[in-house]
Design an enzyme around this catalytic site. Structure first.
Site, PDB file in Angstrom:
ATOM      1  N   MET A 151       0.812  -1.215   0.000  1.00  0.00           N
ATOM      2  CA  MET A 151       0.000   0.000   0.000  1.00  0.00           C
ATOM      3  C   MET A 151       0.849   1.270   0.000  1.00  0.00           C
ATOM      4  O   MET A 151       2.056   1.240   0.184  1.00  0.00           O
ATOM      5  CB  MET A 151      -0.925  -0.007   1.219  1.00  0.00           C
ATOM      6  CG  MET A 151      -1.928  -1.154   1.234  1.00  0.00           C
ATOM      7  SD  MET A 151      -2.992  -1.147   2.685  1.00  0.00           S
ATOM      8  CE  MET A 151      -4.002   0.321   2.361  1.00  0.00           C
ATOM      9  N   HIS A 152       0.168   2.389  -0.207  1.00  0.00           N
ATOM     10  CA  HIS A 152       0.670   3.750   0.003  1.00  0.00           C
ATOM     11  C   HIS A 152       1.680   4.244  -1.037  1.00  0.00           C
ATOM     12  O   HIS A 152       2.019   5.424  -1.041  1.00  0.00           O
ATOM     13  CB  HIS A 152       1.324   3.900   1.383  1.00  0.00           C
ATOM     14  CG  HIS A 152       0.540   3.332   2.520  1.00  0.00           C
ATOM     15  ND1 HIS A 152      -0.771   3.664   2.759  1.00  0.00           N
ATOM     16  CD2 HIS A 152       0.883   2.426   3.483  1.00  0.00           C
ATOM     17  CE1 HIS A 152      -1.196   3.005   3.832  1.00  0.00           C
ATOM     18  NE2 HIS A 152      -0.222   2.247   4.278  1.00  0.00           N
ATOM     19  N   ASP A 190      -2.473  -5.137   0.297  1.00  0.00           N
ATOM     20  CA  ASP A 190      -1.979  -6.469   0.661  1.00  0.00           C
ATOM     21  C   ASP A 190      -2.643  -7.049   1.901  1.00  0.00           C
ATOM     22  O   ASP A 190      -2.984  -8.235   1.929  1.00  0.00           O
ATOM     23  CB  ASP A 190      -0.456  -6.468   0.807  1.00  0.00           C
ATOM     24  CG  ASP A 190       0.074  -5.332   1.666  1.00  0.00           C
ATOM     25  OD1 ASP A 190      -0.722  -4.576   2.263  1.00  0.00           O
ATOM     26  OD2 ASP A 190       1.312  -5.192   1.750  1.00  0.00           O
TER      27      ASP A 190
END
Length: 481
Positions: free
Chosen positions: A79-80, A234
């Site tokens: 992520m991110h 995830d």
């Protein structure tokens, strides 16, 4: 019919091919590196993800004729990450990854802005996407001016597969641009981060269709009419892989980072705890998780400096749980998220003496990580989550001693899945199945459990006391730094 799940990790990509019952047909992996051009920076070239994906697909096609009946694909990703594209869809710079901390000042500014926590449901951490773009705006203004789209890593693979800019809710919830309760981009949050709605991908639920596989890829791969699911971040995908969709279900993950996750049937943000409150990969569900940045990374670090392997370090301890050791370890090698939100805090050993052994230090690391996970577990309890048992996943579960420590520190049994797939790649494949119309309740099921590790009640009081000492040590080191 077959289905394909991709797990796009920080160090590699895993592809999992399953049949219509969700049983594994085959798997393939490809690896790549992250770049660290400056202290605190962590970047990756998205071209490496595509090379890994194509290599894994080629291996599966060659090994499994069933690949030709492929009908659904789901992508899970770390992520991110900020992948910046120009008007033509070309990558403008390396993706800034989740564990990059350069934007701590920008994160603090955004976190203090009006209504940001209220709308996003979260503290704005330096690893989130919004502060990364604010950093680019200040430090790379030419790149920022050319940025027409910002895609998360999984969304970038969706773009490669479909030709469309599309992302799912669970991954997008970690940007600090999404109204997590309403499951839509927030114009207020975008404006606070100097961004626009037209720079964002189209949003879908993770189990919904995001598009069809591009004609040229379908021809190249020898398939037709393949649906691409929205996919997931995830941890949301891992929750789908182990069947954690409903209240009371959750897991503890011992990977590079450590995660304690609880599925929630409603939106209950608690940013003051430093928990992440994100949309789940399925409609009308959310999840909360606490994240520590150095879980198995702490053990890997000790293995490196002692010239051995993590497996050797833990094997030397045996399996019978001992009382807490006299050496203590604070596992803040890369700062910390839950519950401290402190990118600058660093780790330490205390209680070392001339008689300290390698085993003493290993136990201290395992206990320190377990105490860090308890910080997240306690925060989840504050938010109203009730978890009577957790499924344990991740590479660190190979150490039974560590599992006994964690079960005792958390005070809940840890269930170990039987052999087979149950992680993010399976979650991605399950989302690919759902996107073709298969019922979620039929697909997202819990794995067979081979063993349950119970807390050691005889030692629990001593571990509770050691946890309180761990908390006090954090306060001392924070004051010193």
């Amino acid at each position: 019919m077959t289905y394909l799940g991709f797990d796009l990790g920080t160090s590699g990509l895993r592809a999992l091919l399953v049949d219509a019952d969700g049983a594994t047909i085959g798997a393939a992996e490809r690896h790549y590196e992250a770049m660290h051009p400056h202290s605190g920076w962590s970047e990756q070239d998205p071209a490496h993800w595509i090379t890994a994906l194509e290599g894994a697909v080629a291996e599966l096609r060659a090994a499994h004729p069933e690949f030709a009946s492929l009908k659904g694909i789901g992508v899970a990703g770390h992520m991110h990450g900020a992948t910046l594209l120009d008007e033509a869809g070309r990558v403008l710079r390396p993706c800034i990854l989740w564990n990059d901390t350069r934007s701590s000042k920008e994160a603090a500014r955004l976190d203090g802005a009006a209504q940001v926590r209220e709308l996003s449901g979260n503290i704005v951490f330096p690893g989130f996407t919004a502060p990364k773009l604010d950093w680019v705006r200040t430090h790379e203004p030419t790149v920022f001016a050319k940025t027409a789209r910002v895609l998360l890593p999984a969304a970038y693979l969706n773009y490669y597969l479909t030709g469309d800019y599309v992302a799912d809710m669970s991954d997008s919830a970690g940007t600090a641009w999404l109204d997590v309760g309403k499951r839509d981009w927030s114009d207020h949050l975008l404006k606070a981060g100097h961004m626009r709605r037209d720079q964002m991908p189209r949003l879908v639920e993770g189990s919904e269709p995001a598009g069809l596989l591009r004609d040229d890829l379908a021809s190249k791969w020898g398939v037709s009419d393949v649906t691409i699911a929205g996919g997931a971040g995830d941890n949301a995908a891992a929750a789908c892989g182990i069947g954690a969709m409903d209240e009371g279900q959750g897991f503890v993950s011992l990977g590079t980072s450590g995660v304690v996750l609880a599925a929630r049937d409603g939106y209950r943000p608690a940013p003051e705890t430093a928990l992440h409150t994100f949309c789940h990969a399925v409609p009308d569900r959310w999840y909360q998780m606490g994240v520590m940045l150095s879980a198995t990374d702490s053990l890997n670090w000790l293995a490196r400096i002692t010239g051995t392997s993590p497996k050797e370090l833990t094997a030397d301890l045996g399996e019978e749980l001992q009382k807490p050791g006299s050496v203590s370890f604070l596992p803040y090698l890369s700062g910390e998220r839950t519950p401290h939100n402190d990118a600058n805090i660093r780790g330490s050993f205390t209680g070392l003496s001339a008689g300290t052994t390698r085993d003493d230090m290993t136990r201290a690391v395992l206990e320190g990580v377990a105490f860090g996970l308890r910080d997240s577990f306690e925060a989840l309890k504050v938010s109203g989550a009730s978890l009577d048992q957790l499924i344990a996943i991740g590479g660190g579960t190979g150490s039974r001693y560590w599992l006994r420590v964690i079960a005792t520190v958390l005070g809940v049994p840890l269930a170990l899945p039987a052999g087979g797939e149950f992680g993010a790649a399976l979650g991605g494949a399950r989302l690919g199945m759902a996107a073709t119309g298969m019922p979620l309740a039929q697909i997202v099921t819990a794995p067979e459990i081979r063993e349950v590790i119970q807390p050691d009640r005889a030692l629990q009081a001593e571990y509770d006391a050691a946890y309180q000492a761990f908390r006090a040590a954090y306060q001392l080191i924070r004051q010193a730094q």
